[in-house]
Design a protein around this motif. Structure first.
Motif, PDB file in Angstrom:
ATOM      1  N   MET A   1       0.841  -1.186   0.000  1.00  0.00           N
ATOM      2  CA  MET A   1       0.000   0.000   0.000  1.00  0.00           C
ATOM      3  C   MET A   1       0.885   1.248   0.000  1.00  0.00           C
ATOM      4  O   MET A   1       1.881   1.318   0.713  1.00  0.00           O
ATOM      5  N   LYS A   2       0.494   2.215  -0.775  1.00  0.00           N
ATOM      6  CA  LYS A   2       1.261   3.447  -0.890  1.00  0.00           C
ATOM      7  C   LYS A   2       1.137   4.275   0.390  1.00  0.00           C
ATOM      8  O   LYS A   2       0.053   4.423   0.945  1.00  0.00           O
ATOM      9  N   LYS A   3       2.254   4.810   0.859  1.00  0.00           N
ATOM     10  CA  LYS A   3       2.252   5.620   2.067  1.00  0.00           C
ATOM     11  C   LYS A   3       1.683   6.999   1.740  1.00  0.00           C
ATOM     12  O   LYS A   3       2.086   7.634   0.776  1.00  0.00           O
ATOM     13  N   ARG A   4       0.723   7.446   2.567  1.00  0.00           N
ATOM     14  CA  ARG A   4       0.075   8.733   2.335  1.00  0.00           C
ATOM     15  C   ARG A   4       0.938   9.872   2.850  1.00  0.00           C
ATOM     16  O   ARG A   4       1.581   9.760   3.881  1.00  0.00           O
ATOM     17  N   LYS A   5       0.903  10.966   2.132  1.00  0.00           N
ATOM     18  CA  LYS A   5       1.626  12.162   2.541  1.00  0.00           C
ATOM     19  C   LYS A   5       0.869  12.826   3.696  1.00  0.00           C
ATOM     20  O   LYS A   5      -0.343  13.030   3.617  1.00  0.00           O
ATOM     21  N   ILE A   6       1.585  13.161   4.762  1.00  0.00           N
ATOM     22  CA  ILE A   6       0.972  13.806   5.914  1.00  0.00           C
ATOM     23  C   ILE A   6       1.174  15.315   5.787  1.00  0.00           C
ATOM     24  O   ILE A   6       2.310  15.786   5.737  1.00  0.00           O
ATOM     25  N   PRO A   7       0.073  16.086   5.719  1.00  0.00           N
ATOM     26  CA  PRO A   7       0.225  17.540   5.587  1.00  0.00           C
ATOM     27  C   PRO A   7       0.814  18.147   6.860  1.00  0.00           C
ATOM     28  O   PRO A   7       0.375  17.839   7.958  1.00  0.00           O
ATOM     29  N   LEU A   8       1.811  19.001   6.701  1.00  0.00           N
ATOM     30  CA  LEU A   8       2.450  19.678   7.823  1.00  0.00           C
ATOM     31  C   LEU A   8       2.060  21.156   7.826  1.00  0.00           C
ATOM     32  O   LEU A   8       1.896  21.760   6.770  1.00  0.00           O
ATOM     33  N   ARG A   9       1.938  21.712   9.017  1.00  0.00           N
ATOM     34  CA  ARG A   9       1.659  23.137   9.176  1.00  0.00           C
ATOM     35  C   ARG A   9       2.577  23.676  10.270  1.00  0.00           C
ATOM     36  O   ARG A   9       3.000  22.954  11.150  1.00  0.00           O
ATOM     37  N   LYS A  10       2.823  24.985  10.209  1.00  0.00           N
ATOM     38  CA  LYS A  10       3.710  25.615  11.194  1.00  0.00           C
ATOM     39  C   LYS A  10       2.905  26.158  12.368  1.00  0.00           C
ATOM     40  O   LYS A  10       1.921  26.867  12.179  1.00  0.00           O
ATOM     41  N   ASP A  11       3.357  25.805  13.571  1.00  0.00           N
ATOM     42  CA  ASP A  11       2.779  26.350  14.794  1.00  0.00           C
ATOM     43  C   ASP A  11       3.201  27.817  14.883  1.00  0.00           C
ATOM     44  O   ASP A  11       4.389  28.125  14.860  1.00  0.00           O
ATOM     45  N   ILE A  12       2.236  28.718  14.992  1.00  0.00           N
ATOM     46  CA  ILE A  12       2.516  30.151  14.977  1.00  0.00           C
ATOM     47  C   ILE A  12       3.271  30.619  16.222  1.00  0.00           C
ATOM     48  O   ILE A  12       3.971  31.614  16.200  1.00  0.00           O
ATOM     49  N   VAL A  13       3.156  29.875  17.327  1.00  0.00           N
ATOM     50  CA  VAL A  13       3.797  30.278  18.580  1.00  0.00           C
ATOM     51  C   VAL A  13       5.251  29.806  18.633  1.00  0.00           C
ATOM     52  O   VAL A  13       6.159  30.591  18.887  1.00  0.00           O
ATOM     53  N   THR A  14       5.473  28.512  18.364  1.00  0.00           N
ATOM     54  CA  THR A  14       6.827  27.950  18.483  1.00  0.00           C
ATOM     55  C   THR A  14       7.617  28.010  17.191  1.00  0.00           C
ATOM     56  O   THR A  14       8.833  27.931  17.211  1.00  0.00           O
ATOM     57  N   GLY A  15       6.930  28.085  16.048  1.00  0.00           N
ATOM     58  CA  GLY A  15       7.608  28.097  14.754  1.00  0.00           C
ATOM     59  C   GLY A  15       7.984  26.706  14.271  1.00  0.00           C
ATOM     60  O   GLY A  15       8.638  26.556  13.249  1.00  0.00           O
ATOM     61  N   GLU A  16       7.551  25.666  14.983  1.00  0.00           N
ATOM     62  CA  GLU A  16       7.851  24.285  14.589  1.00  0.00           C
ATOM     63  C   GLU A  16       6.791  23.763  13.634  1.00  0.00           C
ATOM     64  O   GLU A  16       5.638  24.186  13.675  1.00  0.00           O
ATOM     65  N   MET A  17       7.201  22.806  12.797  1.00  0.00           N
ATOM     66  CA  MET A  17       6.269  22.151  11.877  1.00  0.00           C
ATOM     67  C   MET A  17       5.695  20.908  12.557  1.00  0.00           C
ATOM     68  O   MET A  17       6.432  20.137  13.154  1.00  0.00           O
ATOM     69  N   PHE A  18       4.375  20.736  12.452  1.00  0.00           N
ATOM     70  CA  PHE A  18       3.687  19.592  13.024  1.00  0.00           C
ATOM     71  C   PHE A  18       2.717  19.024  11.996  1.00  0.00           C
ATOM     72  O   PHE A  18       2.260  19.756  11.111  1.00  0.00           O
ATOM     73  N   PRO A  19       2.346  17.733  12.135  1.00  0.00           N
ATOM     74  CA  PRO A  19       1.254  17.211  11.299  1.00  0.00           C
ATOM     75  C   PRO A  19      -0.020  18.002  11.603  1.00  0.00           C
ATOM     76  O   PRO A  19      -0.265  18.397  12.745  1.00  0.00           O
ATOM     77  N   LYS A  20      -0.806  18.243  10.577  1.00  0.00           N
ATOM     78  CA  LYS A  20      -2.001  19.076  10.693  1.00  0.00           C
ATOM     79  C   LYS A  20      -2.955  18.582  11.790  1.00  0.00           C
ATOM     80  O   LYS A  20      -3.611  19.382  12.447  1.00  0.00           O
ATOM     81  N   LYS A  21      -3.028  17.267  12.005  1.00  0.00           N
ATOM     82  CA  LYS A  21      -3.940  16.704  13.006  1.00  0.00           C
ATOM     83  C   LYS A  21      -3.527  17.030  14.436  1.00  0.00           C
ATOM     84  O   LYS A  21      -4.332  16.905  15.349  1.00  0.00           O
ATOM     85  N   GLU A  22      -2.265  17.429  14.641  1.00  0.00           N
ATOM     86  CA  GLU A  22      -1.785  17.763  15.984  1.00  0.00           C
ATOM     87  C   GLU A  22      -1.898  19.253  16.282  1.00  0.00           C
ATOM     88  O   GLU A  22      -1.365  19.732  17.274  1.00  0.00           O
TER      89      GLU A  22
END
Length: 98
Positions: A1-22
């Motif tokens: 099965m093909k691995k799905r791409k997990i969308p990442l977004r930047k936390d505006i407070v810390t500046g770190e990238m996280f998966p969108k679901k977090e």
């Protein structure tokens, strides 16, 4: 099965990238109303914050969303944000097995 791409977004407070679901999205609409967007589908300009109470409290002390949206935002909104993040964090810990 093909691995799905997990969308990442930047936390505006810390500046770190996280998966969108977090993260939770905060949105400002055309009427300059700022609100939480748990679905991630509301109209308007969005900014993301991590599902961590410490990050939400830091956002309140630094007035992060005031700067991001160029608005004066009530403390009530930040209190609502902290309560929502606390609730989501508790749910995540409770249902982590599933």
């Amino acid at each position: 099965m093909k691995k799905r791409k997990i969308p990442l977004r930047k936390d505006i407070v810390t500046g770190e990238m996280f998966p969108k679901k977090e993260l939770v999205r905060v949105v400002k609409n055309k009427e300059n109303e700022v609100s939480l967007d748990p679905t991630g589908k509301k109209q308007g300009r969005g900014a993301y914050i991590g599902l961590d109470v410490a990050i939400a409290k830091r956002a309140k002390t630094e007035r992060t969303f005031d700067k991001a949206f160029s608005l004066k935002i009530d403390d009530q909104f930040y209190d609502e944000l902290i309560a929502y993040v606390d609730h989501q964090q508790a749910r995540k810990e409770l249902f982590k097995d599933e």
